[in-house]
Write a protein that holds these residues in place. Sequence first.
Motif, PDB file in Angstrom:
ATOM      1  N   ASN A  57     -30.073 -53.914   9.849  1.00  0.00           N
ATOM      2  CA  ASN A  57     -29.449 -52.944   8.937  1.00  0.00           C
ATOM      3  C   ASN A  57     -30.259 -51.657   8.785  1.00  0.00           C
ATOM      4  O   ASN A  57     -30.216 -51.014   7.732  1.00  0.00           O
ATOM      5  N   HIS A  58     -30.993 -51.282   9.820  1.00  0.00           N
ATOM      6  CA  HIS A  58     -31.765 -50.038   9.823  1.00  0.00           C
ATOM      7  C   HIS A  58     -31.455 -49.246  11.092  1.00  0.00           C
ATOM      8  O   HIS A  58     -30.985 -49.796  12.081  1.00  0.00           O
ATOM      9  N   ILE A  59     -31.770 -47.950  11.056  1.00  0.00           N
ATOM     10  CA  ILE A  59     -31.634 -47.065  12.211  1.00  0.00           C
ATOM     11  C   ILE A  59     -32.907 -46.244  12.344  1.00  0.00           C
ATOM     12  O   ILE A  59     -33.689 -46.139  11.397  1.00  0.00           O
ATOM     13  N   TYR A  60     -33.114 -45.664  13.511  1.00  0.00           N
ATOM     14  CA  TYR A  60     -34.255 -44.786  13.771  1.00  0.00           C
ATOM     15  C   TYR A  60     -33.689 -43.450  14.215  1.00  0.00           C
ATOM     16  O   TYR A  60     -32.866 -43.387  15.135  1.00  0.00           O
ATOM     17  N   VAL A  61     -34.075 -42.377  13.518  1.00  0.00           N
ATOM     18  CA  VAL A  61     -33.514 -41.052  13.785  1.00  0.00           C
ATOM     19  C   VAL A  61     -34.619 -40.046  14.069  1.00  0.00           C
ATOM     20  O   VAL A  61     -35.706 -40.130  13.517  1.00  0.00           O
ATOM     21  N   ILE A  62     -34.307 -39.090  14.955  1.00  0.00           N
ATOM     22  CA  ILE A  62     -35.264 -38.037  15.321  1.00  0.00           C
ATOM     23  C   ILE A  62     -34.508 -36.723  15.438  1.00  0.00           C
ATOM     24  O   ILE A  62     -33.390 -36.683  15.947  1.00  0.00           O
ATOM     25  N   GLY A  63     -35.127 -35.645  14.975  1.00  0.00           N
ATOM     26  CA  GLY A  63     -34.553 -34.316  15.159  1.00  0.00           C
ATOM     27  C   GLY A  63     -34.772 -33.832  16.582  1.00  0.00           C
ATOM     28  O   GLY A  63     -35.776 -34.175  17.215  1.00  0.00           O
TER      29      GLY A  63
END
Length: 157
Positions: free
Chosen positions: A118-124
Amino acid sequence: MNLSKREKTKYILFFIILVVIALTIRSYMVVDDSMTPAYKNGSKVITMKLPEILIPHDSVVIIKNTKRSLINDKTLIKRLVGKSGDTISIKDGKLIVNNKVIDKIDNVDKKEFIIPKNHIYVIGDNTSYSIDSRDFGSVRSSSIKGVVIFPLQGRDK
């Protein structure tokens, strides 16, 4: 007004579509340069609320900022690079997801880890400027406010 069964069905379907659109479609304004060059500060985007399972990797998402001590903005626009169960690492300036090199990245190395359920990893996209999961870790999937489906203005080609 005497409508046929078929006409009533069309009106009901039209109403249902309007309700779905009203509940899932939103517009947001980009308020920093973390996604430059794809989305500039001041760009406007249209998003659609979708469950994590339907959001493909590499989608641009709007997330609720739960890390207000690092960034003041209420919402953040970032690229989704990892989902529940994915393995992430950053080695020699390369972002590696599930043992595949995804992108070059400006950052120090990070040890390999698995994104929690139930988590995500995000990057700009602007990795030298962006404050993202490299700084604050994975974020709950429930913080996804929408997936960018259409830029209204300010997007570089």
